[in-house]
Each structure stands twice: as C-alpha cells, then as structure tokens.
Design an enzyme around this catalytic site. Structure first.
Site, short mmCIF file in Angstrom:
data_model
loop_
_atom_site.label_atom_id
_atom_site.label_comp_id
_atom_site.label_asym_id
_atom_site.label_seq_id
_atom_site.Cartn_x
_atom_site.Cartn_y
_atom_site.Cartn_z
N LEU A 1 0.82 -1.20 0.00
CA LEU A 1 0.00 0.00 0.00
C LEU A 1 0.86 1.25 0.00
CD1 LEU A 1 -2.69 -0.91 2.62
CD2 LEU A 1 -2.94 -0.85 0.19
N ASP A 2 0.22 2.36 -0.31
CA ASP A 2 0.87 3.65 -0.35
C ASP A 2 0.87 4.26 1.04
OD1 ASP A 2 0.37 6.40 -2.65
OD2 ASP A 2 2.14 5.54 -1.66
N SER A 3 1.64 5.32 1.25
CA SER A 3 1.59 5.99 2.55
C SER A 3 0.25 6.68 2.75
CB SER A 3 2.72 7.00 2.69
OG SER A 3 2.66 7.93 1.64
N THR B 1 -2.10 4.16 3.97
CA THR B 1 -1.93 3.92 5.41
C THR B 1 -2.73 4.95 6.21
OG1 THR B 1 0.34 3.39 4.82
CG2 THR B 1 -0.20 3.44 7.13
#
Lengths: 116, 120
Positions: free
Chosen positions: B75-77, B80
């Site tokens: 996943l991407d930040s 998150t």
C-alpha cells in the site's frame, strides 16, 4: 546538492510526514463537510486524485511550495464545527465526569452510627 | 442540635440499614463515566483485521495480525493514512497526528488500540 546526503533525505522525510498529516486533516475535513457517505466517497476520491497527480515531483523547493499552498487551501476550507470524538479535547464529554480524587468513599450508614 | 433533631426524627421513622460494604477499592473507577472497560485483545485483533480486509485496495487473503501495510500489502503511505482513519472510526478513537503517523503495521495498530484506555 548530491542526492544522497543525510540532510536531503531528512528534508524529504520531513516533507513526506507533512504531506501525510495534511492528507489526514484534509480527509477529516472532507468527512466533516460531506456527512453522507456516498458524497464523502466521491469527495475523498477527488482529494486522492489531487494528491496522486503531484506524486512524482522531485524538486525539493517545488515540493515545499506545493505543501505550503496545500496547507493554505486546507485552512481556507476548514469546517467551523468539526466532529470531535466526545471524550477528546473539544468534544462534548471532555472533562465531564473526571475520576474523583483518591480517598473519597461513600458512607453507607450515615446517621446510623449511634445506633450501632 | 442537629444530632438531637436527627435522633428525634430517627426515633419515629424506620430506616432500613443497608449492608455497609466498603466500596473504596472500586469506587474510584465505578464513578467515572467511561474508560473502564478494557477491550479483549482477541476482539481488538478481530476487529482490526476486519477493517483492514474490507479496505478495497487490499487483498483479503494476505491479511494477518503481523502484516505491514506498505511492505507486505503493497500500500501507499496515503493508503496507510486512510486505514488509520478507518480504525479511528471503528473504535471511536481520536489519535493525535504524530501518533497516527507512526502506525505503520497491523501489529502497531493492535498495540496502540489495546493500550488505549478509552477504545470502545
């Protein structure tokens, strides 16, 4: 300015943290403005597109300017009455029933001490 | 004078003597309006995993209690951040920005929620 100096990396990391916190606040504000979930989802998608469009920018100064512009825009759109969880500072239940200081106890036989 | 009045009244009225159990051990917590139920750790784990699995960008079969959002789930930040917001909504928490930034994996999320006194 070489790409791998520690100060460069530290600055990039600080910028990434600012972007994450900005995204978090913008998402919460979107939820404050668009209360109905289907509206919120479309607005959240639009916000995500705006962030994704600038994902691959590499120039540090440009990133700084973009973050400052984003924060200014966020300040313009802040909700006047945001939803805050009740027990958090600013919520409705904050400090409502604090735990009483130690040593306080309920006396159950008040008035009947002489009878005993 | 008040005690004389009190005993005069009490002579005529029957007041049942309640069981004078000393509550000083549990009185401190029982008077507060929230925060006295600590969540069961397994219940926390189940709810966190349920939230992560219903995230649209996540493959449900890969989710375990130890999964890292960026390394294991890809996943991407920003994703998150979205997951942390979904966890805040699930447990009715308010996580400060600095703390929310550090939550990076399922394990950290479960630890934080389990140790939070007001998680519901």
């Amino acid at each position: 300015m070489s790409v791998s100096t520690a100060s460069y990396l530290a600055r990039r990391a600080a910028q990434k943290e600012r972007v994450r916190i900005l995204y978090r606040r913008a998402l919460k504000d979107t939820l404050n403005w668009a209360v109905h979930r289907h509206l919120f989802y479309s607005d959240a998608d639009a916000l995500r597109e705006k962030f994704e469009a600038n994902k691959h920018v590499e120039d540090i100064e440009l990133i700084d300017r973009m973050i400052a512009a984003g924060e200014a825009e966020h300040n313009k759109w802040r909700h006047p009455d945001p939803y805050i969880v009740p027990w958090a500072p600013g919520g409705s239940k904050f400090c409502r029933n604090p735990t009483p200081p130690l040593g306080i106890e309920i006396i159950h036989n008040y008035g009947m001490e002489e009878r005993e | 004078m008040a005690s004389a009045l009190r005993s005069a009244i009490l002579r005529h009225i029957r007041v049942p003597v309640t069981n004078s159990l000393s509550l000083s051990g549990s009185a401190v917590r029982s008077m507060s309006s929230h925060g006295d139920d600590h969540l069961d750790k397994q219940a926390v784990i189940d709810r966190v995993i349920h939230v992560v699995k219903s995230f649209p960008k996540v493959d449900p079969s890969k989710v375990t209690p130890d999964v890292h959002f960026q390394k294991d789930l890809g996943l991407d930040s920003l994703d998150t951040v979205e997951i942390v917001m979904a966890l805040e909504e699930e447990f009715k928490l308010e996580i400060p920005d600095k703390e929310a930034d550090k939550i990076d994996s399922c394990h950290l999320a479960i630890e934080y929620i389990h140790n939070h006194p007001i998680a519901n």
